[in-house]
Design an enzyme around this catalytic site. Structure first.
Site, PDB file in Angstrom:
ATOM      1  N   TRP A 185       6.193  25.362  -8.739  1.00  0.00           N
ATOM      2  CA  TRP A 185       5.315  26.400  -9.318  1.00  0.00           C
ATOM      3  C   TRP A 185       5.733  27.805  -8.942  1.00  0.00           C
ATOM      4  O   TRP A 185       5.518  28.738  -9.698  1.00  0.00           O
ATOM      5  CB  TRP A 185       3.852  26.144  -8.931  1.00  0.00           C
ATOM      6  N   ASP A 240      -3.375  30.678 -17.009  1.00  0.00           N
ATOM      7  CA  ASP A 240      -4.510  31.528 -16.616  1.00  0.00           C
ATOM      8  C   ASP A 240      -4.126  33.010 -16.734  1.00  0.00           C
ATOM      9  O   ASP A 240      -4.982  33.887 -16.612  1.00  0.00           O
ATOM     10  CB  ASP A 240      -5.009  31.209 -15.195  1.00  0.00           C
ATOM     11  N   HIS A 290      -6.411  24.789   1.383  1.00  0.00           N
ATOM     12  CA  HIS A 290      -7.392  24.877   0.287  1.00  0.00           C
ATOM     13  C   HIS A 290      -8.534  23.897   0.554  1.00  0.00           C
ATOM     14  O   HIS A 290      -9.030  23.261  -0.381  1.00  0.00           O
ATOM     15  CB  HIS A 290      -6.727  24.568  -1.061  1.00  0.00           C
ATOM     16  N   ASP A 343       0.010  23.202  -1.143  1.00  0.00           N
ATOM     17  CA  ASP A 343       0.370  24.606  -1.359  1.00  0.00           C
ATOM     18  C   ASP A 343      -0.378  25.546  -0.416  1.00  0.00           C
ATOM     19  O   ASP A 343      -1.476  25.256   0.019  1.00  0.00           O
ATOM     20  CB  ASP A 343       0.073  25.011  -2.816  1.00  0.00           C
ATOM     21  N   GLU A 344       0.281  26.658  -0.145  1.00  0.00           N
ATOM     22  CA  GLU A 344      -0.340  27.849   0.439  1.00  0.00           C
ATOM     23  C   GLU A 344      -1.090  27.611   1.756  1.00  0.00           C
ATOM     24  O   GLU A 344      -2.101  28.253   2.014  1.00  0.00           O
ATOM     25  CB  GLU A 344      -1.287  28.501  -0.592  1.00  0.00           C
ATOM     26  N   TYR A 394       1.759  29.123 -16.262  1.00  0.00           N
ATOM     27  CA  TYR A 394       0.427  29.416 -15.726  1.00  0.00           C
ATOM     28  C   TYR A 394      -0.403  30.081 -16.828  1.00  0.00           C
ATOM     29  O   TYR A 394      -0.378  31.305 -17.001  1.00  0.00           O
ATOM     30  CB  TYR A 394       0.547  30.288 -14.477  1.00  0.00           C
ATOM     31  N   ASP A 454     -10.952  21.953  -3.861  1.00  0.00           N
ATOM     32  CA  ASP A 454     -10.481  23.276  -3.435  1.00  0.00           C
ATOM     33  C   ASP A 454     -11.650  23.945  -2.741  1.00  0.00           C
ATOM     34  O   ASP A 454     -12.779  23.416  -2.754  1.00  0.00           O
ATOM     35  CB  ASP A 454      -9.992  24.115  -4.628  1.00  0.00           C
TER      36      ASP A 454
HETATM   37  C1  ACM Z   1      -0.760  27.069  -6.834  1.00  0.00           C
HETATM   38  O1  ACM Z   1      -0.771  27.789  -7.842  1.00  0.00           O
HETATM   39  N1  ACM Z   1      -1.290  27.484  -5.696  1.00  0.00           N
HETATM   40  C2  ACM Z   1      -0.150  25.755  -6.861  1.00  0.00           C
END
Ligand code: ACM
Length: 690
Positions: A394, A421, A272, A327-328, A419, A195
């Site tokens: 997700w 976190d 990422h 992702d993203e 999640y 990342d």
């Molecule tokens: C993610 O939480 N960006 C997979």
């Protein structure tokens, strides 16, 4: 660590478990995850020096258990097939109705013997984990109350993801977590290896990934992210970071194999990837470091790089799945990059989503050609999913539902339940987290099969996973604090039959498990002192505006509508997170501006709204609030106007802003403006008029 040492550790673990049980006597049922069937018998089996251990396992797996036998705290003699008394037998047997999966087992304890049966080493291993949880110290050694257990997992995939990029975890730490995860029958460890914050795996062909892209001048992710986001060479003074050598990876994998855990590597693409593009800027659209986060998909060298990296990854990891992130992706540079534009033209790709899909398809083919399967976050659905891909859902369950309705496999890991976190208790009592509120009870409540699925589609849900992103989690102790006991709830979600689940019963077992984990040197959240939900959210509030019409002078965001037009007068208050469906979010214009029609001129004595600040999510307290009343809905009299300094001093904060006095009117208007400096979201849950 060699096998003997590993089993020495298991022994120590058993001993510590025993000591812990001495201090906290428990009933024999205290197993996590709860088994499918469990019937108490009479009497108990005593583990003593006379106890023998017999297994019909063959080959390497037999060797594992032989070593195990020699290192138990009460040394067990090697038993024979014909032994029927004072023996623990681990028997591989034919598949039958009671053992439908390779991970299923039966465990029978009588005063004479312990018998674990399964069709594979994994099943025997899980039977043994249950037995370990049932052992209690006795005057002469250890004892297990007589019991008959039949057990089988609900899902084949029961995962935990650890982000080792934002803050690096050592291999010793990873192995320590493998011990605990396996004990609770988790069977997948997904390592988020790459990342922006650091590349964490040695790739021989690209040394700069670990000489440079694995190191930052600032150890703390938050400071680094809010600073210049630069990397440094490993040998620069103050360089902070780390990576796994290929030998480290082999060591982790060997350890995981002995615990029947498959490690899934994640190599992020196309986004990422700032750290890669700082080390190898030719792989980005700009060709310069520190400009892009997405690989240039128009550049063939990107594919050479990714395939070379994946080749080394596949040489190390036996996992069927290789996770490619996905992702993203911002995709913005692709819109003007000549190479990306040419690729889109040549391949007749209509938009940048299809360009991402082109990359994922191509990488999937590469993985499939090497006998592996592609796993990716749910954005891999954008622009068309690759033919054999599995989706990790997700952003809610929608991605997973879309995957299984088109015949793909899905793994459920929706943020609202998985999640870990997020805050696990009242945010004011917790170390700073990324936001959200995910207490143990909510994790436990998750059902990975959405109600809308047909039985055939439900079969394609391969399992469930808890994810720990570590942006705000800089130390190993803090990682454990976030993981335990929430991953135990997810272990039960993944393993146990829904009809066997019971929150009060699990809560009791989790309290016990927390004490066990502490005794073994882990740092779990102190569940027994949990504060719990925001008090306001636990019962409805009665007030004059209840059920009255709300006129939106500025719209709420379609992303955070809560219960829509009735949300601010439904008497329902929000919990510790804006994502709970009770808080309404405002991002447009001046943010919150609503008028409530009380339907008749009414004497009012207070008007209150609650606001929250969650800096990590760009949610801020208001910079000004205006509260006014009117008889006709047009001409308003101001009751209160107050400005506030918006600061980042409190990463998370909840505040009521009220007017109190005596007034009369039919219409009540509440306005809350965002500050100029930070902008961001404003959230509120109810306009309370009294
Ligand atoms: C993610 O939480 N960006 C997979």
């Amino acid at each position: 660590m060699n096998i003997r040492k590993r089993y020495a550790k298991v022994c120590l673990f058993l001993w510590v478990l025993g000591m812990c049980l001495l201090a906290h006597p428990i009933k024999a049922q205290s197993v996590i995850p709860v088994p499918l069937k469990m019937e108490q018998g009479t009497g108990s089996f005593l583990l003593s020096e006379k106890t023998k251990l017999y297994t019909n396992l063959q080959g390497g797996e037999a060797q594992l258990w032989e070593n195990y036998l020699q290192t138990l705290p009460v040394p067990l003699k090697k038993g024979k097939k014909k032994d029927t008394r004072q023996v623990i037998s681990l028997l591989i047997t034919e598949k039958n109705d009671r053992l439908p999966s390779p991970e299923s087992y039966t465990l029978s304890v009588t005063p004479e013997r312990v018998l674990i049966q399964a069709t594979s080493g994994a099943g025997l291993f899980y039977g043994m984990q249950t037995l370990l949880q049932l052992f209690q110290p006795s005057a002469t050694g250890y004892s297990v109350a007589s019991v008959e257990i039949e057990d089988t997992p609900r899902f084949a995939y029961r995962g935990f993801m650890l982000d080792v990029s934002r803050h690096f975890s050592t291999k010793e730490f990873v192995k320590k977590q493998i011990d605990a995860l396996a004990y609770y029958k988790i069977n997948r460890l997904h390592l988020h290896l790459t990342d922006a914050a650091g590349w964490r795996i040695e790739i021989k062909k690209y040394p700069l990934l670990t000489e440079f892209a694995a190191w930052r001048p600032e150890a703390n992710w938050k400071k680094w992210w809010n600073g210049d986001r630069k990397y440094v060479r490993f040998d620069e003074p103050g360089a902070s970071g780390g990576y796994y050598t290929q030998d480290d990876i082999r060591e982790i994998l060997d350890y995981a194999r002995q615990h029947y855990i498959t490690v899934i590597p994640e190599i992020e693409m196309p986004s990422h990837s700032e750290e890669v593009l700082a080390a190898y800027p030719q792989l980005s659209c700009s060709g310069e470091p520190y400009k892009n986060s997405d690989f240039c998909v128009g550049n063939e060298e990107t594919f050479t790089f990714l395939e070379n990296v994946l080749t080394e990854v596949m040489e190390l990891f036996p996992s069927e799945y290789i996770h490619v992130g996905g992702d993203e992706a911002g995709k913005s540079a692709w819109k003007t990059c000549p190479k990306c534009q040419k690729r889109m033209k040549d391949k007749h790709l209509a938009n940048v989503d299809e360009l991402q899909s082109y990359l994922i398809h191509r990488i999937e083919k590469f993985l499939n050609d090497h006998g592996r399967h592609l796993l990716g976050w749910d954005e891999i659905l954008q622009g068309g999913i690759a033919p054999n891909a599995t989706v990790m859902s997700w952003r809610g369950e929608e991605g997973g539902i879309a995957a299984v309705t088109s015949g793909h496999h899905a793994i459920m890991t929706p943020g609202a339940y998985c999640y870990i976190d997020s805050y696990q208790d009242a945010p004011y009592s917790q170390p700073e987290a990324i936001g959200g509120y995910l207490p143990l009870k909510k994790v436990y409540s998750y059902n990975p099969i959405p109600a809308s699925l047909t039985p055939k589609q439900a079969k394609l849900v391969y399992g469930v996973q808890g994810n720990l992103w570590v942006e705000y989690i800089p130390t190993p102790e803090h990682v454990e604090y976030m993981v335990y006991p929430r991953i135990l709830a997810l272990a039960e979600v993944g393993w146990s039959a829904p009809e066997r689940k019971s929150w009060p019963d699990f809560h009791t077992r989790a309290l016990k498990a927390v004490a066990d984990l502490q005794a073994k040197g882990y740092h779990p959240f102190d569940l027994k002192n949990e504060i719990g939900s925001r008090p306001e959210s636990t019962q409805p509030v009665k007030h004059l505006a209840l059920g009255k019409k709300v006129i939106y002078n500025a719209p709420y965001s379609p992303h955070y509508p809560a219960q829509g037009n009735t949300a601010l007068t439904d008497g329902i208050r929000g919990d510790w997170t804006y994502g709970d469906g009770c808080w309404q979010g405002f991002i447009d214009g001046d943010r919150l501006d609503v008028t409530i029609d009380l339907e008749a001129a009414t004497a009012i004595h207070s008007v209150t709204a609650a606001f929250m600040q969650v800096i990590g999510a760009e949610v801020f307290l208001p910079a000004s609030v205006t509260i006014s009343v009117s008889d006709d809905g047009t001409n308003f009299t101001e009751l209160k106007h107050q400005t506030f300094e918006v600061t980042k001093a409190n990463p998370i904060k909840f505040t009521d802003i009220s007017w109190e006095g005596n007034a009369r009117g039919r219409y009540v208007r509440y306005q809350a403006k965002a500050g100029k400096e930070f902008g961001g979201w404003i959230f509120t849950d109810e306009i309370i008029v009294k």
